[in-house]
Motif scaffolding. Structure first.
Motif, PDB file in Angstrom:
ATOM      1  N   ASN A 148       0.810  -1.224   0.000  1.00  0.00           N
ATOM      2  CA  ASN A 148       0.000   0.000   0.000  1.00  0.00           C
ATOM      3  C   ASN A 148       0.839   1.268   0.000  1.00  0.00           C
ATOM      4  O   ASN A 148       0.324   2.347  -0.302  1.00  0.00           O
ATOM      5  CB  ASN A 148      -0.946   0.005   1.202  1.00  0.00           C
ATOM      6  N   ASP A 149       2.119   1.142   0.344  1.00  0.00           N
ATOM      7  CA  ASP A 149       2.970   2.334   0.262  1.00  0.00           C
ATOM      8  C   ASP A 149       3.042   2.857  -1.172  1.00  0.00           C
ATOM      9  O   ASP A 149       3.388   4.013  -1.388  1.00  0.00           O
ATOM     10  CB  ASP A 149       4.362   2.042   0.826  1.00  0.00           C
ATOM     11  N   ALA A 150       2.703   2.004  -2.125  1.00  0.00           N
ATOM     12  CA  ALA A 150       2.696   2.443  -3.520  1.00  0.00           C
ATOM     13  C   ALA A 150       1.583   3.466  -3.785  1.00  0.00           C
ATOM     14  O   ALA A 150       1.559   4.094  -4.841  1.00  0.00           O
ATOM     15  CB  ALA A 150       2.555   1.234  -4.447  1.00  0.00           C
ATOM     16  N   PHE A 151       0.656   3.620  -2.839  1.00  0.00           N
ATOM     17  CA  PHE A 151      -0.379   4.654  -3.001  1.00  0.00           C
ATOM     18  C   PHE A 151       0.159   6.050  -2.698  1.00  0.00           C
ATOM     19  O   PHE A 151      -0.456   7.043  -3.084  1.00  0.00           O
ATOM     20  CB  PHE A 151      -1.564   4.385  -2.050  1.00  0.00           C
ATOM     21  N   ARG A 152       1.262   6.102  -1.965  1.00  0.00           N
ATOM     22  CA  ARG A 152       1.711   7.423  -1.495  1.00  0.00           C
ATOM     23  C   ARG A 152       1.895   8.438  -2.618  1.00  0.00           C
ATOM     24  O   ARG A 152       1.337   9.533  -2.549  1.00  0.00           O
ATOM     25  CB  ARG A 152       3.012   7.298  -0.687  1.00  0.00           C
ATOM     26  N   PRO A 153       2.653   8.116  -3.670  1.00  0.00           N
ATOM     27  CA  PRO A 153       2.872   9.160  -4.686  1.00  0.00           C
ATOM     28  C   PRO A 153       1.637   9.515  -5.507  1.00  0.00           C
ATOM     29  O   PRO A 153       1.650  10.515  -6.208  1.00  0.00           O
ATOM     30  CB  PRO A 153       3.964   8.555  -5.587  1.00  0.00           C
ATOM     31  N   SER A 155      -1.457   9.750  -4.076  1.00  0.00           N
ATOM     32  CA  SER A 155      -2.508  10.208  -3.162  1.00  0.00           C
ATOM     33  C   SER A 155      -2.204  11.618  -2.662  1.00  0.00           C
ATOM     34  O   SER A 155      -1.050  11.967  -2.434  1.00  0.00           O
ATOM     35  CB  SER A 155      -2.603   9.277  -1.948  1.00  0.00           C
ATOM     36  N   LYS A 156      -3.251  12.395  -2.472  1.00  0.00           N
ATOM     37  CA  LYS A 156      -3.078  13.740  -1.919  1.00  0.00           C
ATOM     38  C   LYS A 156      -3.063  13.692  -0.397  1.00  0.00           C
ATOM     39  O   LYS A 156      -2.684  14.648   0.268  1.00  0.00           O
ATOM     40  CB  LYS A 156      -4.197  14.656  -2.404  1.00  0.00           C
ATOM     41  N   TYR A 157      -3.543  12.594   0.155  1.00  0.00           N
ATOM     42  CA  TYR A 157      -3.419  12.349   1.588  1.00  0.00           C
ATOM     43  C   TYR A 157      -3.325  10.850   1.759  1.00  0.00           C
ATOM     44  O   TYR A 157      -4.070  10.105   1.109  1.00  0.00           O
ATOM     45  CB  TYR A 157      -4.623  12.911   2.366  1.00  0.00           C
ATOM     46  N   PHE A 158      -2.395  10.429   2.606  1.00  0.00           N
ATOM     47  CA  PHE A 158      -2.170   9.002   2.820  1.00  0.00           C
ATOM     48  C   PHE A 158      -2.001   8.771   4.308  1.00  0.00           C
ATOM     49  O   PHE A 158      -1.291   9.514   4.987  1.00  0.00           O
ATOM     50  CB  PHE A 158      -0.901   8.558   2.079  1.00  0.00           C
ATOM     51  N   ASP A 159      -2.650   7.737   4.816  1.00  0.00           N
ATOM     52  CA  ASP A 159      -2.472   7.421   6.228  1.00  0.00           C
ATOM     53  C   ASP A 159      -2.689   5.924   6.414  1.00  0.00           C
ATOM     54  O   ASP A 159      -3.326   5.265   5.581  1.00  0.00           O
ATOM     55  CB  ASP A 159      -3.481   8.207   7.074  1.00  0.00           C
ATOM     56  N   ARG A 160      -2.115   5.407   7.504  1.00  0.00           N
ATOM     57  CA  ARG A 160      -2.303   3.987   7.823  1.00  0.00           C
ATOM     58  C   ARG A 160      -2.775   3.928   9.270  1.00  0.00           C
ATOM     59  O   ARG A 160      -2.124   4.481  10.155  1.00  0.00           O
ATOM     60  CB  ARG A 160      -0.983   3.234   7.628  1.00  0.00           C
ATOM     61  N   ILE A 161      -3.899   3.297   9.468  1.00  0.00           N
ATOM     62  CA  ILE A 161      -4.559   3.323  10.774  1.00  0.00           C
ATOM     63  C   ILE A 161      -4.130   2.078  11.551  1.00  0.00           C
ATOM     64  O   ILE A 161      -4.800   1.041  11.480  1.00  0.00           O
ATOM     65  CB  ILE A 161      -6.104   3.355  10.604  1.00  0.00           C
TER      66      ILE A 161
END
Ligand SMILES: Cc1ncc(C[n+]2csc(CCOP(=O)(O)OP(=O)(O)O)c2C)c(N)n1
Ligand SMILES: [Mg+2]
Length: 626
Positions: A148-153, A155-161
């Motif tokens: 899921n770290d591949a979503f970072r670039p 995404s305008k906001y990224f978080d992991r709960i």
């Protein structure tokens, strides 16, 4: 102590999302009116259980929609958001691993197009107890890295709960970004599968009815004065209307500016219809696939007023369309990133508010009648070209421009057209007459094959009272047509016009132009003789494919048959696929813009060397706007 309620993180997500509203100009609507998803391990017993419980108890109103492909459900959500002027979107839940990473392309599309989507990929166990679980990629570099770290670039906001209580600040941040017109795009909240099922005592205030007021930032008076001063010096001004003008609902103000000043208005894909095509100042699409009218005006323009545009390479014809050495830019944009582009006099503001302020400041200024007349004549000449393209009588197979003509006729005053990739966006940019700002849903920022059918679902959900026409090429259809089944199961009626030309008309013609001889761009058998993909035609029948998925299917072999089929499709109450054959080799509308696609500088092929000469010559016209 404030009152609390014991819920799982999944239940809290559902309850929170059901209570979020957006508001602009006094109109309130659900910000997240539902959730799309595909269950697997990771979300089936977490968010999935929460959705089921909500449906049973009514404790939260969040309908669940089952997609067939995770990428597609993000496209559906983006198209919905586009149709709703970014004031509403869907949430998307996916299982761990492939289900989640399937959403990355959709996320990139949304962010590139500045459209809000809320993604809830499931993630690996926060406890890491049973690692490695099915579909877990183990990373030797760090225990906290997941796919899921591949979503970072993207995404305008990224978080992991990783703990339930982290949801509170993360969910609020997510809503802030989704409803911020300058910041919006894909928002990703990764939900580890154990955390989704874990209980926590949540403050009840977290779930209260919450209204996110979507701002209309007002322009700085000094910036408006600077912009007006430059515009007043202009002899040959040109407006470029982009998506910001549409999303801001600035249509009336744009028309008022055109009426008051006579300035011609060109548009981008995202901006098409901001000024209706039949307005006397409308000159159509600009850039690489622009109209001869818009591009001729751009070539001479001394001041360009960009409203809500990102100035993509298709808009600027790769920095060649604005040919006046003295050209100056005035940009009105809610995002400073775009406002300052091309060394512009920047007005960072909401398009509608900015236009109102500019209009007041420009009181009494008008373009010369001769310039206005020239623009009018160019636009009239292009209308004639359009008519010609619409009724060419090309044969034996129809030209795609004739297919577009027939669809345009069927779409009438209120139809909405959808497209994203292939040769159709260019043809549409030149030929489609958008009658209002929501008539044209062509995704040409990420230009993602596979957007079209999925976007049909979201567009129809956002505008149930409008007939939706999905134009899709055979290549795009083959890539992602799975949401046809979703349309059938949800009773969502759209008209899909499947243009069958057995390959890539777009990249084929581009390849030819660039000296690569259409290599690998037709869908054919591999030939025993040449060893290449230039053998016989394939026995593909996409009409039969669509019928097998449950759609009503009509086949058209000519423009006349297409017209009849479109009338029948309109009258049908369920999704109808009109399958039409078209000529892979065009002819397209007459082009007047360039696109920078590099050609091999050295080569053993004459076709390539010739194309390189041409490329190098075009390159000479390219410039920075400093
Ligand atoms: C996901 C994706 N992959 C590749 C491309 C590059 N590409 C652009 S158009 C095109 C061919 C499209 O074929 P089709 O849908 O049949 O449309 P046509 O060109 O025939 O009009 C390709 C491969 C893309 N835009 N998106
Ligand atoms: Mg094709």
């Amino acid at each position: 102590m404030s009152e609390t309620i014991r819920l799982t993180t999944g239940q809290a997500v559902v309850r929170f999302l059901a209570a979020q509203f957006s508001e602009r100009d006094g109109a309130e609507q659900r910000l997240i009116p539902g959730m799309w998803g595909i269950f697997g391990h990771g979300n089936v017993a977490g968010v999935g259980q929460a959705l089921l419980q909500a449906a049973h108890t009514g404790e939260a109103d969040l309908p669940y929609y089952l997609a067939r492909n995770e990428q597609a459900m993000v496209h559906t959500s983006a198209a919905f958001a586009k149709m709703r002027d970014r004031l509403a979107t869907f949430a998307c839940t996916a299982s761990t691993g492939p289900g989640s990473t399937n959403m990355i392309t959709g996320a990139a599309l949304a962010t590139t197009n500045r459209l809000p989507v809320l993604l809830l990929p499931s993630d690996m166990f926060a406890t890491r107890y049973p690692d490695p679980v099915l579909q877990q990629l183990e990373d030797t570099r760090g225990g906290d890295v997941t796919v899921n770290d591949a979503f970072r670039p993207v995404s305008k906001y990224f978080d992991r709960i990783t703990r339930p209580e982290q949801l509170i600040p993360a969910a609020l941040a997510a809503m802030r970004v989704l409803t911020d017109p300058a910041e919006t795009g894909a928002v990703t909240l990764c939900l580890p599968q154990d955390v989704q099922a874990e209980a926590f005592d949540w403050p009840v205030e977290f779930f209260r009815h919450r209204v996110w007021h979507v701002p209309r930032p007002a322009p700085e008076p000094a910036a408006v004065a600077r912009a007006a001063e430059v515009l007043r010096t202009a002899h040959r001004p040109l407006v470029v209307a982009g998506g910001g003008a549409v999303y801001s609902g600035a249509g009336n103000e744009l028309a008022a500016l055109a009426d008051a000043t006579g300035v011609p208005v060109a548009d981008t894909h995202a901006g098409k219809g901001a000024l209706p095509a039949d307005h006397p100042c409308a000159v159509g699409g600009i850039g690489s696939t622009g109209t001869a009218a818009a591009n001729a005006l751009a070539a001479d323009a001394d001041v360009v007023l960009g409203i809500g545009t990102r100035y993509s390479d298709f808009t600027t014809a790769s920095h060649t369309v604005f040919g006046n050495p003295e050209v100056t830019f005035v940009n009105l944009n809610v995002a400073r990133l775009d406002a300052v582009k091309h060394s512009a006099v920047a007005v960072t503001a909401d398009a509608r508010e900015g236009l109102r302020a500019l209009l007041a400041e420009l009181d009494g200024w008008r373009v010369d009648d001769s310039y206005r007349d020239r623009a009018g004549q160019l636009a009239a000449e292009w209308r004639r070209v359009t008519e010609e393209c619409y009724s060419r009588g090309h044969g034996p197979l129809p030209a795609q421009t004739e297919v577009i003509g027939a669809v345009s006729e069927a779409a009438g005053e209120r139809g909405v057209v959808i497209n994203a990739a292939g040769s159709m966006p260019g043809d549409l940019q030149m030929l489609w007459r958008a009658r209002d700002p929501k008539a044209y849903n062509v995704e040409y920022a990420y230009s993602c094959m596979g957007y079209e059918v999925a976007a049909g679902v979201g567009t129809k959900m956002a505008a149930a009272d409008r007939e939706v026409f999905v134009l899709v090429g055979d290549g795009s259809y083959l890539m992602l047509s799975s949401e046809l089944v979703t349309m059938i199961s949800e009773g969502i009626k759209v008209v899909i016009v499947l243009v069958q030309n057995h390959g890539f008309a777009s990249i084929g013609s581009l390849s030819e132009e660039l000296g690569s001889q259409r290599f690998g761009t037709a869908y054919r058998y591999r030939s025993g003789e040449s060893g290449l993909l230039d053998g016989e035609a394939l026995p593909v029948d996409l009409a039969a494919n669509a019928a097998s998925l449950g759609a009503t299917v009509l086949r058209a072999g000519s423009v006349a048959e297409l017209r009849d089929a479109l009338a029948e499709a309109r009258a049908n109450t369920t999704t109808t696929v009109v399958h039409v054959d078209a000529d892979l080799f065009g002819p397209g509308p007459p082009g007047s813009g360039w696109w920078d696609v590099p050609v091999a500088e050295v080569s053993e092929l004459t076709s390539t060397s010739k194309a390189y000469e041409n490329y190098a010559a075009n390159k000479q016209n390219q410039r920075h706007y400093l």
